[in-house]
Enzyme design. Structure first.
Site, PDB file in Angstrom:
ATOM      1  CE  LYS A   1      -7.344   0.130   0.891  1.00 60.64           C
ATOM      2  NZ  LYS A   1      -8.285  -0.366   1.927  1.00 60.64           N
TER       3      LYS A   1
ATOM      4  CB  SER B   1      -0.942   0.010   1.218  1.00 58.53           C
ATOM      5  OG  SER B   1      -0.204  -0.084   2.422  1.00 58.53           O
TER       6      SER B   1
ATOM      7  CG  HIS C   1      -3.985  -1.032  -1.806  1.00 57.16           C
ATOM      8  ND1 HIS C   1      -4.394   0.283  -1.766  1.00 57.16           N
ATOM      9  CD2 HIS C   1      -3.743  -1.387  -0.509  1.00 57.16           C
ATOM     10  CE1 HIS C   1      -4.397   0.707  -0.516  1.00 57.16           C
ATOM     11  NE2 HIS C   1      -4.009  -0.287   0.265  1.00 57.16           N
TER      12      HIS C   1
END
Length: 386
Positions: free
Chosen positions: A236, A176, A204
């Site tokens: 996300k 990340s 992610h």
């Protein structure tokens, strides 16, 4: 309280003090933050779905039908038909037998590791794993070892050093703060050789990488036999909120029985599940969002190299520019904000000492003009800030 004021003052002096910002607009590339309009390059809304009208409409409609709270934990009366359909859709999306919703990725990681490992077992983690995985390791009764970042040889050495108890290898899929990918094919091979479970936190990567947004496993053409434990977040690439774990029937039933962060937590609102079902459809269908991201990333990296700023090696929407000291990272962030560009300074302990940085994140909703604004602002940064 004695000592707290001095400790806070030291954090300010060391450039480590954190402050909250107040946003008064919907999540989008242009925000009003603390009363000032800025172009934001620090959101994890990679595909631009957090304010998508179809997602918003689904949540509004479901709130009218189900209300705004679930009322209880999943195992009491909080598990709605919407939650159940979302779990089934996520299982199908990830190619696994079942999926289990958690309120946050933090709680999912803590729940998995605490449920699967006991005293005498072994946990192996990449040194740059997300804080939730590292904290889960601190809380478990198993012995945790941290191998060098993205270094299969370091992991191999640790695995061969101790063969007692069940072994679990846990890694981010996309790291990340660096934006690089875990060497998953090598980790899969090591897990098989040493009869270890392999867990990937793809917070992610899901939605962003691979065919149909299948994530880092799709990127490497890996399946459920290769990575039996997959964790993904919904806040996300999906633009909503929450998390899930996907795997075998036995894995999910074990988590339902033993994952304390699942058992003892109020379920997320059903309206969120309905919104995420729409978001999941958009992720799978609208490949142009991933194509747009790839174009933005390529143009950004080429331009920053020409500017001469120290850019870390990443092919994902996470594009870190290394500052070194916390003071320099904060100064750079402030200089950018004066020009109407919001980029967060990332400092220890989130990243190792001496590697403070600007963490720039790109979204499919960023326009070419907005990227130009960012690049123009970056070109004004001094390499050394007094």
């Amino acid at each position: 309280m004695k000592g707290l004021a001095e400790a806070l003052q030291k954090r300010r002096h060391d450039g480590l003090y954190r402050s909250r910002r107040v946003v008064s607009t919907a999540q989008q590339p242009e925000l009003v933050v603390d009363g000032k309009r800025v172009i934001a390059f620090c959101s994890n809304d990679y595909l631009g779905l957090a304010n998508h009208p179809e997602v918003v409409e689904a949540m509004q409609r479901a709130a009218g039908e189900y209300g705004v709270g679930s009322g209880a934990a999943h195992l009491i009366t909080g598990h709605s038909n919407s939650h159940h359909r979302l779990e089934e859709a996520l299982a199908e999306y990830t190619g696994r037998s079942r999926a289990l919703l958690f309120s946050t990725g933090y709680m999912a990681n803590i729940g998995v590791i605490s449920a699967l490992l006991k005293q005498g077992d072994r946990l192996f983690e990449d040194r740059l794993n997300h804080a939730s995985l590292l904290d889960a390791g601190q809380l478990t009764r198993a012995r945790m070892q941290r191998y060098r970042h993205a270094d299969p040889e370091s992991l191999r050495s640790q695995l061969e050093g101790s063969e007692e108890g069940q072994a679990l290898i846990a890694t981010d899929g996309v790291f990340s703060m660096d934006g690089d990918l875990a060497p998953l094919p090598s980790l899969v091979e090591l897990a098989r050789r040493h009869q270890a479970w392999l867990m990937v936190d793809d917070a992610h990567g899901l939605g962003v990488l691979g065919g149909g947004g299948g994530g880092v496993l799709s990127h490497f053409d890996l399946g459920s036999d290769d990575v039996p434990i997959l964790m993904g977040t919904l806040g996300k690439g999906f633009g909503t909120y929450g998390a899930f774990v996907a795997g075998s029937e036995e894995l999910i039933e074990t988590l339902i029985q033993h994952a304390r962060s699942y058992i003892y937590t109020t379920a997320p609102p059903a309206a969120l599940a309905e919104a995420t079902l729409v978001s999941l459809r958009l992720v799978r269908q609208e490949n142009w969002r991933r194509e747009r991201l790839r174009d933005l990333i390529a143009r950004f990296r080429q331009s920053v190299r020409q500017i001469g700023l120290p850019l870390l090696d990443s092919t994902t929407p996470i594009q870190p520019i290394l500052a070194g000291s916390s003071q320099q990272a904060v100064a750079w962030s402030r200089l950018l904000e004066k020009q109407g560009v919001l980029v967060t300074a990332i400092r220890p302990p989130t990243v190792p000492d001496g590697s403070a940085r600007l963490r720039i994140t790109l979204s499919a909703n960023h326009t070419d003009r907005q990227l130009d604004r960012l690049l123009d602002a970056l070109s004004t940064l001094p390499l050394v800030v007094e």
